[in-house]
Design an enzyme around this catalytic site. Sequence first.
Site, PDB file in Angstrom:
ATOM      1  N   GLY A 187       0.862  -1.171   0.000  1.00  0.00           N
ATOM      2  CA  GLY A 187       0.000   0.000   0.000  1.00  0.00           C
ATOM      3  C   GLY A 187       0.904   1.228   0.000  1.00  0.00           C
ATOM      4  O   GLY A 187       1.843   1.317   0.805  1.00  0.00           O
ATOM      5  N   ALA A 188       0.609   2.158  -0.912  1.00  0.00           N
ATOM      6  CA  ALA A 188       1.556   3.250  -1.165  1.00  0.00           C
ATOM      7  C   ALA A 188       1.886   4.070   0.079  1.00  0.00           C
ATOM      8  O   ALA A 188       3.052   4.384   0.328  1.00  0.00           O
ATOM      9  CB  ALA A 188       0.989   4.151  -2.267  1.00  0.00           C
ATOM     10  N   ALA A 189       0.892   4.417   0.868  1.00  0.00           N
ATOM     11  CA  ALA A 189       1.156   5.278   2.035  1.00  0.00           C
ATOM     12  C   ALA A 189       2.069   4.553   3.026  1.00  0.00           C
ATOM     13  O   ALA A 189       3.057   5.124   3.512  1.00  0.00           O
ATOM     14  CB  ALA A 189      -0.154   5.672   2.704  1.00  0.00           C
ATOM     15  N   ARG A 213      10.175  -0.846  -4.430  1.00  0.00           N
ATOM     16  CA  ARG A 213       8.807  -0.822  -4.981  1.00  0.00           C
ATOM     17  C   ARG A 213       8.763   0.384  -5.914  1.00  0.00           C
ATOM     18  O   ARG A 213       8.337   1.476  -5.524  1.00  0.00           O
ATOM     19  CB  ARG A 213       7.820  -0.673  -3.807  1.00  0.00           C
ATOM     20  CG  ARG A 213       6.447  -1.354  -3.917  1.00  0.00           C
ATOM     21  CD  ARG A 213       6.358  -2.791  -3.739  1.00  0.00           C
ATOM     22  NE  ARG A 213       5.465  -3.412  -4.686  1.00  0.00           N
ATOM     23  CZ  ARG A 213       4.131  -3.501  -4.539  1.00  0.00           C
ATOM     24  NH1 ARG A 213       3.529  -3.011  -3.497  1.00  0.00           N
ATOM     25  NH2 ARG A 213       3.416  -4.112  -5.457  1.00  0.00           N
ATOM     26  N   CYS A 241      -8.758  -3.471  -5.315  1.00  0.00           N
ATOM     27  CA  CYS A 241      -7.548  -3.691  -4.521  1.00  0.00           C
ATOM     28  C   CYS A 241      -7.776  -3.277  -3.070  1.00  0.00           C
ATOM     29  O   CYS A 241      -8.921  -3.257  -2.597  1.00  0.00           O
ATOM     30  CB  CYS A 241      -6.359  -2.954  -5.139  1.00  0.00           C
ATOM     31  SG  CYS A 241      -4.755  -3.451  -4.419  1.00  0.00           S
ATOM     32  N   ASP A 257      -1.231   4.869  -6.428  1.00  0.00           N
ATOM     33  CA  ASP A 257       0.191   4.666  -6.124  1.00  0.00           C
ATOM     34  C   ASP A 257       0.990   5.873  -6.564  1.00  0.00           C
ATOM     35  O   ASP A 257       1.892   6.329  -5.862  1.00  0.00           O
ATOM     36  CB  ASP A 257       0.713   3.390  -6.784  1.00  0.00           C
ATOM     37  CG  ASP A 257       0.297   2.191  -5.966  1.00  0.00           C
ATOM     38  OD1 ASP A 257      -0.812   1.677  -6.214  1.00  0.00           O
ATOM     39  OD2 ASP A 257       1.041   1.829  -5.040  1.00  0.00           O
ATOM     40  N   ASN A 311      -2.160   2.867 -10.593  1.00  0.00           N
ATOM     41  CA  ASN A 311      -2.691   2.144  -9.431  1.00  0.00           C
ATOM     42  C   ASN A 311      -2.730   0.651  -9.791  1.00  0.00           C
ATOM     43  O   ASN A 311      -2.342   0.244 -10.886  1.00  0.00           O
ATOM     44  CB  ASN A 311      -4.093   2.680  -9.098  1.00  0.00           C
ATOM     45  CG  ASN A 311      -4.594   2.226  -7.739  1.00  0.00           C
ATOM     46  OD1 ASN A 311      -3.905   2.356  -6.735  1.00  0.00           O
ATOM     47  ND2 ASN A 311      -5.788   1.665  -7.699  1.00  0.00           N
ATOM     48  N   LYS A 312      -3.200  -0.134  -8.865  1.00  0.00           N
ATOM     49  CA  LYS A 312      -3.204  -1.592  -9.016  1.00  0.00           C
ATOM     50  C   LYS A 312      -3.707  -2.041 -10.383  1.00  0.00           C
ATOM     51  O   LYS A 312      -4.690  -1.514 -10.903  1.00  0.00           O
ATOM     52  CB  LYS A 312      -4.088  -2.186  -7.900  1.00  0.00           C
ATOM     53  CG  LYS A 312      -4.247  -3.677  -7.894  1.00  0.00           C
ATOM     54  CD  LYS A 312      -2.949  -4.449  -7.905  1.00  0.00           C
ATOM     55  CE  LYS A 312      -2.000  -4.012  -6.814  1.00  0.00           C
ATOM     56  NZ  LYS A 312      -0.649  -4.617  -6.967  1.00  0.00           N
ATOM     57  N   LYS A 348       1.254  11.229  -3.179  1.00  0.00           N
ATOM     58  CA  LYS A 348       1.046  10.361  -4.346  1.00  0.00           C
ATOM     59  C   LYS A 348       1.393  11.069  -5.659  1.00  0.00           C
ATOM     60  O   LYS A 348       1.419  10.446  -6.712  1.00  0.00           O
ATOM     61  CB  LYS A 348      -0.420   9.894  -4.422  1.00  0.00           C
ATOM     62  CG  LYS A 348      -0.978   9.305  -3.134  1.00  0.00           C
ATOM     63  CD  LYS A 348      -0.386   7.961  -2.864  1.00  0.00           C
ATOM     64  CE  LYS A 348      -0.810   7.352  -1.541  1.00  0.00           C
ATOM     65  NZ  LYS A 348      -2.160   6.855  -1.466  1.00  0.00           N
TER      66      LYS A 348
HETATM   67  C1  RUB Z   1      -1.997  -1.259  -3.532  1.00  0.00           C
HETATM   68  C2  RUB Z   1      -2.715  -0.234  -4.346  1.00  0.00           C
HETATM   69  C3  RUB Z   1      -3.429   0.861  -3.609  1.00  0.00           C
HETATM   70  C4  RUB Z   1      -2.490   2.057  -3.456  1.00  0.00           C
HETATM   71  C5  RUB Z   1      -3.032   3.093  -2.478  1.00  0.00           C
HETATM   72  O1  RUB Z   1      -1.124  -2.083  -4.296  1.00  0.00           O
HETATM   73  O2  RUB Z   1      -2.668  -0.229  -5.557  1.00  0.00           O
HETATM   74  O3  RUB Z   1      -4.560   1.287  -4.308  1.00  0.00           O
HETATM   75  O4  RUB Z   1      -1.219   1.646  -3.017  1.00  0.00           O
HETATM   76  O5  RUB Z   1      -3.051   2.572  -1.164  1.00  0.00           O
HETATM   77  P1  RUB Z   1      -0.152  -3.114  -3.529  1.00  0.00           P
HETATM   78  P2  RUB Z   1      -3.111   3.554   0.101  1.00  0.00           P
HETATM   79  O6  RUB Z   1      -1.002  -3.976  -2.678  1.00  0.00           O
HETATM   80  O7  RUB Z   1       0.537  -3.848  -4.620  1.00  0.00           O
HETATM   81  O8  RUB Z   1       0.824  -2.271  -2.715  1.00  0.00           O
HETATM   82  O9  RUB Z   1      -4.378   4.337  -0.059  1.00  0.00           O
HETATM   83  O10 RUB Z   1      -3.133   2.619   1.268  1.00  0.00           O
HETATM   84  O11 RUB Z   1      -1.903   4.430   0.060  1.00  0.00           O
END
Ligand code: RUB
Length: 309
Positions: A21-23, A62, A128, A199, A209-210, A235
């Site tokens: 997850g990007a964050a 990543r 996702c 992402d 994104n995913k 982002k």
């Molecule tokens: C996760 C994904 C999420 C973004 C945003 O991909 O695509 O939509 O990362 O996440 P993966 P967030 O599982 O491959 O990391 O809102 O938690 O930053």
Amino acid sequence: MPAPDPVQATVTAIRSMQVRGAAAIGIAGAEALAHHVTRSRGSPAQVLAGARRAARRLDASRPTAVTLHNALGWVLEAVAAEATAAAMKDAAKAAARRVAAEAEASRAAIARHGARHVPDGAVVLTHCHSGTAVAVLAQAVADGKTVEAIATETRPFRQGLRTVRELRAAGLEVALVVDAAVEHVLATRDVDLVLVGADTVARDGTLVNKIGTAGVAALARLHEVPVHSAAGLAKFSKWSADDVPIEERPSAEVAAAGEVPRGVRVLNPVFDRTPPDRLDGYVTEAGLLSPARAVRRNLPRLPAEEAWG
Ligand code: RUB
């Protein structure tokens, strides 16, 4: 026994998807870099050079999620601004704490704004697992709305299972569907909104994104369902859409050895690019903005590339 290398531990955790997850990836990268800086020895020039090397290693773990690059950039900027090794260490720790605090504040602000665009009684399709998108939907319920979510499974890593757990715990009605069911769902259910995370947002407003997001958005356009992406400052990126690297993960995530005949290649691109004309807007800390406005607002706030040396 020597203390474990914090950079290698975080690279491994990110590569193996323990941290995803990007964050979350951005926060973990900033913490690991700050930890590395606090342990480094030598002159200020050596500390800075070591920090840059460590940042490059973390950044490669990543490549698609620019949150990692931005978070590392903010820590490097803070380190490079100091003249003594001791001040560099303090600055790195403070910058990593700021990255985490800002990520939390960003998510809370996005949740407040995003929830206002989720109508009472809404059916929302999500793809996702995005902690930010989940926070928006949880906020809508906390605001007293009834919300039903339809979450895609998201092959091959099945992040949708985490999404449905979290949304159910937040009090939504929740359904899980396989990725291939998206068109059928849009054709047969009154879906009010597609809400996904991000992402990376490229400088022309393209959402990265995913894998599958671009297809979901295209189908949503066909069925005239609005598409929002929950995407805070971290982002956004100065990269052009084509320059955002699309990570390819091991084929074993898709098919185990022996499941396909010899000579068949198994491809596993895990992100895709959604052009801005398939998006109604980004839910940012400043509210729901068109892709062009969101980019205009956030680009000047990103860390300078010079910090990387
Ligand atoms: C996760 C994904 C999420 C973004 C945003 O991909 O695509 O939509 O990362 O996440 P993966 P967030 O599982 O491959 O990391 O809102 O938690 O930053």
